[in-house]
Scaffold this active site. Structure first.
Site, short mmCIF file in Angstrom:
data_model
loop_
_atom_site.label_atom_id
_atom_site.label_comp_id
_atom_site.label_asym_id
_atom_site.label_seq_id
_atom_site.Cartn_x
_atom_site.Cartn_y
_atom_site.Cartn_z
N ASN A 1 32.14 32.84 31.34
CA ASN A 1 32.94 31.66 31.01
C ASN A 1 32.00 30.57 30.46
OD1 ASN A 1 34.48 29.34 30.97
ND2 ASN A 1 35.41 29.66 32.97
N HIS B 1 40.93 31.44 26.32
CA HIS B 1 39.74 30.99 27.04
C HIS B 1 39.26 32.16 27.90
CE1 HIS B 1 36.99 28.90 29.49
NE2 HIS B 1 37.76 28.85 30.56
N CYS C 1 37.09 23.23 30.22
CA CYS C 1 37.36 24.51 29.54
C CYS C 1 38.44 24.40 28.47
CB CYS C 1 37.74 25.57 30.56
SG CYS C 1 36.44 25.87 31.77
N1 ACO Z 1 29.99 38.45 45.08
C1 ACO Z 1 30.43 39.12 46.13
N2 ACO Z 1 31.39 38.66 46.96
C2 ACO Z 1 31.92 37.46 46.67
C3 ACO Z 1 31.50 36.70 45.56
C4 ACO Z 1 30.49 37.24 44.75
N3 ACO Z 1 30.02 36.61 43.67
N4 ACO Z 1 32.22 35.55 45.53
C5 ACO Z 1 33.06 35.58 46.56
N5 ACO Z 1 32.87 36.74 47.27
C6 ACO Z 1 33.58 37.18 48.46
C7 ACO Z 1 34.12 36.02 49.26
O1 ACO Z 1 33.14 35.49 50.13
C8 ACO Z 1 35.25 36.68 50.02
O2 ACO Z 1 34.70 37.39 51.12
P1 ACO Z 1 35.47 37.46 52.52
O3 ACO Z 1 36.78 38.16 52.21
O4 ACO Z 1 34.55 38.25 53.37
O5 ACO Z 1 35.65 36.04 52.94
C9 ACO Z 1 35.78 37.71 49.03
O6 ACO Z 1 34.73 37.93 48.08
C10 ACO Z 1 37.04 37.24 48.31
O7 ACO Z 1 36.78 35.92 47.80
P2 ACO Z 1 37.84 35.13 46.96
O8 ACO Z 1 37.26 33.83 46.51
O9 ACO Z 1 39.11 35.08 47.72
O10 ACO Z 1 38.00 36.13 45.72
P3 ACO Z 1 39.07 36.16 44.58
O11 ACO Z 1 39.67 37.47 44.46
O12 ACO Z 1 39.96 34.93 44.62
O13 ACO Z 1 38.13 36.00 43.29
C11 ACO Z 1 37.45 34.37 41.69
C12 ACO Z 1 37.34 34.85 43.12
C13 ACO Z 1 36.88 35.46 40.78
C14 ACO Z 1 36.63 33.11 41.54
C15 ACO Z 1 38.93 34.14 41.33
O14 ACO Z 1 39.53 33.33 42.31
C16 ACO Z 1 39.08 33.50 40.01
O15 ACO Z 1 38.71 34.04 38.98
N6 ACO Z 1 39.70 32.30 39.94
C17 ACO Z 1 39.85 31.60 38.72
C18 ACO Z 1 38.73 30.66 38.63
C19 ACO Z 1 38.21 30.47 37.26
O16 ACO Z 1 38.42 31.25 36.36
N7 ACO Z 1 37.49 29.38 37.10
C20 ACO Z 1 36.84 29.06 35.90
C21 ACO Z 1 37.03 27.63 35.56
S1 ACO Z 1 38.69 27.27 35.23
C22 ACO Z 1 39.10 28.19 34.02
O17 ACO Z 1 38.27 28.47 33.20
C23 ACO Z 1 40.45 28.73 33.92
#
Ligand code: ACO
Length: 342
Positions: A299, A269, A132
């Site tokens: 993304n 980004h 990224c």
């Molecule tokens: N739909 C519905 N529910 C979901 C989904 C989905 N697509 N994905 C996860 N969940 C659920 C999980 O199972 C979990 O359920 P539980 O509480 O019953 O176990 C709950 O939602 C919370 O999951 P988390 O992974 O803890 O959610 P979080 O608030 O951390 O959000 C996310 C996840 C959006 C991926 C976040 O961590 C994030 O954006 N991180 C940054 C990652 C990123 O941007 N990566 C891109 C590459 S790197 C970069 O570009 C910077």
């Protein structure tokens, strides 16, 4: 003195105004595949829903490449539009850098496919792999090559087809990404005298390979002989993202001798709206001047910044002489920032 003497611990960076060539933007272009996949479309085959994806990420839809498209097809379309907007022909280019983590083939570089398609018979073409952060890395490399006289006119592309490396059964990752390409053309020009030179003002790139396990692809030619699938610890990435990107953008501002008040547009980004809002808050920067496209593109990894840049240029927001701050973070971890006067 040029090049400046750096301590062994200094990041790979330099103060652009110390030398007399500026890497000035001559044009930009982008391309998005026709097919659009909304969150509701995704919910038909993955256990997710529109409300969750929008609330946690800000993403509403993404573009997905057709089965017969490869990354170079997207890159070539974006490159042609960039040349058109610059009023240039490919004969004027002598450098093509394509930032991608999803190349057509293991080798040769996707950039060489672009070079051939544009009819270029000279210069150099290669890929940069920083996931990224790829576009910021590619800008930094192109700027250094223009300033050192190794090239005079560079096509810098970010192009990705992440849909090919997603595990479509993993709802934690497959909802986050999309496909697309963006490009800009940088021309080496005699640096303007005075306080407001155009071109790249500063760039800082960083990496820390100890964070491999937080974001990687579980395949590759030398490990599994398959392309593999993206694996991510989203919370861990989130935890680092704001701190790392803020560090890079503060370094870029300091190097250029500017403050956030001098910045007209922030083009981050496009990974997650919550990360973008936190970055803006950190600089006390108004969200009205942050270019956000992730609701429509998701993304797109290395393509996200040039896609956002081109959108804001074409809708009239970014104009000549505007100061633009770009920052990114990706697998590795890699991260960085670049500051330019458009
Ligand atoms: N739909 C519905 N529910 C979901 C989904 C989905 N697509 N994905 C996860 N969940 C659920 C999980 O199972 C979990 O359920 P539980 O509480 O019953 O176990 C709950 O939602 C919370 O999951 P988390 O992974 O803890 O959610 P979080 O608030 O951390 O959000 C996310 C996840 C959006 C991926 C976040 O961590 C994030 O954006 N991180 C940054 C990652 C990123 O941007 N990566 C891109 C590459 S790197 C970069 O570009 C910077």
């Amino acid at each position: 003195m040029y090049p400046p003497r750096l301590s062994p611990h200094a990041p790979l960076s330099y103060r652009s105004r110390a030398i007399d060539v500026a890497s000035v933007v001559a044009g930009s272009g982008s391309y998005l595949p026709e097919k659009v996949l909304s969150n509701d479309d995704l919910a038909k085959f993955v256990d997710t829903n529109d409300a969750w994806v929008r609330k946690r990420t800000g993403i509403a839809r993404r573009h997905i490449a057709a089965d017969d498209q490869v990354t170079s097809d997207l890159a070539i379309a974006a490159a042609r539009r960039a040349l058109e907007s610059a009023g240039m022909t490919a004969a004027e280019l002598d450098l093509v850098i394509c930032a991608t983590a999803t190349p057509d083939e293991t080798f040769p570089a996707t950039a060489t496919r672009v070079q051939a398609a544009l009819g270029m018979e000279r210069g150099a073409a290669f890929d940069v792999q920083a996931v990224c952060s790829g576009f910021v890395y590619a800008l930094s490399v192109a700027d250094a090559m223009l300033k050192s006289g190794q090239a005079r006119c560079a096509l810098v592309i970010g192009a990705e087809i992440f849909s090919r490396i997603l595990d479509w059964e993993d709802r934690g990752t497959c909802v986050l990404f999309g496909d697309g390409a963006g490009a800009i053309i940088l021309r080496g020009e005699a640096a303007a005298e005075g306080d407001a030179p155009r071109g790249i003002l500063a760039s800082h790139i960083f990496s820390d390979g100890r964070h491999h396990d937080a974001l990687y692809v579980d395949g590759g030619p030398a490990s599994t002989q398959t392309a593999g699938h993206l694996r991510m610890d989203g919370r861990e990435v989130f935890r680092h993202a704001v701190v790392r990107m803020a560090e890079a953008m503060e370094a870029a501002l300091e190097t250029a001798g500017l403050t956030a008040e001098n910045v007209d547009w922030m083009v981050p980004h496009q990974a997650n709206l919550r990360i973008i809002e936190a970055l803006a808050k950190r600089l006390d920067f108004p969200m009205e001047r942050v270019v956000v496209t992730l609701q429509d593109h998701a993304n797109t990894s290395a393509a996200s910044i040039p896609l956002a840049l081109d959108s804001a240029v074409r809708d009239g927001r970014i104009k000549q002489n505007d100061v633009v701050l770009m920052q990114a973070m990706g697998g590795g971890f890699t991260w960085g920032a670049a500051l330019l006067r458009w």
